[in-house]
Design a protein around this motif. Structure first.
Motif, short mmCIF file in Angstrom:
data_model
loop_
_atom_site.label_atom_id
_atom_site.label_comp_id
_atom_site.label_asym_id
_atom_site.label_seq_id
_atom_site.Cartn_x
_atom_site.Cartn_y
_atom_site.Cartn_z
N SER A 198 -7.05 -0.44 2.91
CA SER A 198 -7.30 -0.17 4.40
C SER A 198 -6.66 0.80 5.00
N MET A 199 -7.18 1.49 5.74
CA MET A 199 -6.85 2.61 6.47
C MET A 199 -6.35 2.20 7.91
N PRO A 200 -5.01 2.78 8.36
CA PRO A 200 -4.68 2.25 9.67
C PRO A 200 -5.55 2.85 10.96
N PRO A 201 -5.71 2.16 11.85
CA PRO A 201 -6.62 2.54 12.89
C PRO A 201 -6.00 3.43 13.80
N VAL A 202 -5.33 4.88 13.50
CA VAL A 202 -4.66 5.41 14.06
C VAL A 202 -5.57 6.49 14.75
N THR A 203 -5.34 7.22 15.85
CA THR A 203 -6.03 8.14 16.48
C THR A 203 -5.46 9.49 16.88
N PRO A 204 -5.08 10.18 15.77
CA PRO A 204 -4.29 11.38 15.69
C PRO A 204 -5.20 12.47 16.52
N VAL A 205 -4.70 13.33 17.30
CA VAL A 205 -5.55 14.58 17.85
C VAL A 205 -5.01 15.70 17.32
N THR A 206 -5.67 16.37 16.41
CA THR A 206 -5.28 17.55 15.63
C THR A 206 -6.20 18.72 16.06
N SER A 207 -7.23 18.78 16.71
CA SER A 207 -8.09 19.70 17.40
C SER A 207 -8.47 19.38 18.73
N SER A 208 -8.11 20.33 19.78
CA SER A 208 -8.57 20.21 21.07
C SER A 208 -10.13 20.14 21.39
N GLY A 209 -10.73 20.85 20.17
CA GLY A 209 -12.29 20.93 20.62
C GLY A 209 -12.91 19.66 20.22
#
Length: 287
Positions: A198-209
């Motif tokens: 299972s992949m954690p339901p994380v929402t990292p922002v790594t590109s502003s575009g």
């Protein structure tokens, strides 16, 4: 607030074509895409994973969709270290050893040529590099990611990991920093929880575009079984509603957010996409 585009991970999936979602008279290749593009502004070309796309098809897709429509193209399996059948290669390349560096160079060249019509028309949303479960965090994987980014320097790149250690609490920030350094979008996913894969339901922002979220469904056969077993799931409104704060969080931090449904059994993906689109309507909270 960035622009949110909602769609599905295929418009040609056999289960969707057989579901009756496409009306009579619009079930040929041109009619299907035109019908889809009248209802959604983005789609993922998952077929690019199974076989190299072609310039001709990319040009036709551009002609058959309206201005502003976007295609996210999934990278060919050989480019992400997945097992690849020789039959998936163009006929003139099948005599090569799959480990031959010259073959890999040629595959990269042809993949890039196939994307050119989409890029030139402003229709290329992202190139999705989805890595296999055996692609584990570490120095070797980071070298591979840097190498791929150099090859793909002309494109918006999105990266989806299938090994959960990439987004474990003690590794999460390092992974996010790596993708920021590469100017690559971290793909957020929704999958079944409580499984070893299972992949954690994380929402990292790594590109502003760009931000990308892929909804894979919550079937407990995730990671095992047939494709139909893994992705068979009908999202409820409650399941989708729980994602609304995360989606709004992403949309506030990127220029464009692509939300794609991959629960590709029958018309489940298009129905979930329609439901989420309605739920993101500002008036939804008052209903």
């Amino acid at each position: 607030m960035g622009e949110t585009l909602i769609g599905t991970c295929s418009w040609t999936d056999k289960a969707l074509v057989g579901s009756g979602w496409y009306p009579p008279g619009r079930r040929d290749p041109e009619g299907r895409l035109r019908h889809y593009a009248e209802r959604f502004p983005v789609v993922e070309v998952d077929a690019g994973y199974y076989a190299l796309p072609s310039e001709r098809n990319s040009a036709l897709w551009t002609e058959r969709t309206p201005p502003g429509f976007r295609f996210d193209v999934k990278a060919f399996s050989l480019l992400t270290g997945h097992p690849t059948r020789k039959a998936a290669l163009p006929a003139d390349l099948r005599g090569h050893d799959l480990r031959d560096p010259e073959l890999l160079d040629e595959v990269w060249h042809r993949f890039g040529a196939a994307l050119r019509p989409l890029a030139e028309a402003g229709r290329l949303g992202a190139v999705l590099f989805q890595f296999p479960p055996g692609f584990v965090p570490g120095a070797r994987a980071e070298t591979v990611l840097h190498h791929i980014r150099k090859r793909a320097h002309r494109w918006p790149v999105a990266v989806e990991f299938r090994h959960p250690d990439w987004w474990r609490d003690d590794r999460r920030e390092r992974t996010a920093a790596l993708l920021r350094d590469l100017d690559a979008t971290a793909v957020a996913v929704d999958t079944a929880q409580g499984l070893p894969t299972s992949m954690p339901p994380v929402t990292p922002v790594t590109s502003s575009g760009l931000g990308v979220v892929r909804f894979h469904g919550r079937n407990p056969a995730w990671g095992t079984g047939s494709k139909e077993d893994r992705f068979r799931h009908t999202y409820t409104r409650e399941e989708l509603r729980a994602w609304l704060p995360r989606l709004r969080f992403l949309a506030e931090r990127v220029d464009h957010l692509h939300v794609l449904f991959n629960n590709c059994c029958g018309d489940a993906a298009v129905r979930a996409a329609e439901t989420l689109r309605d739920m993101l309507d500002p008036d939804e909270d008052t209903r």
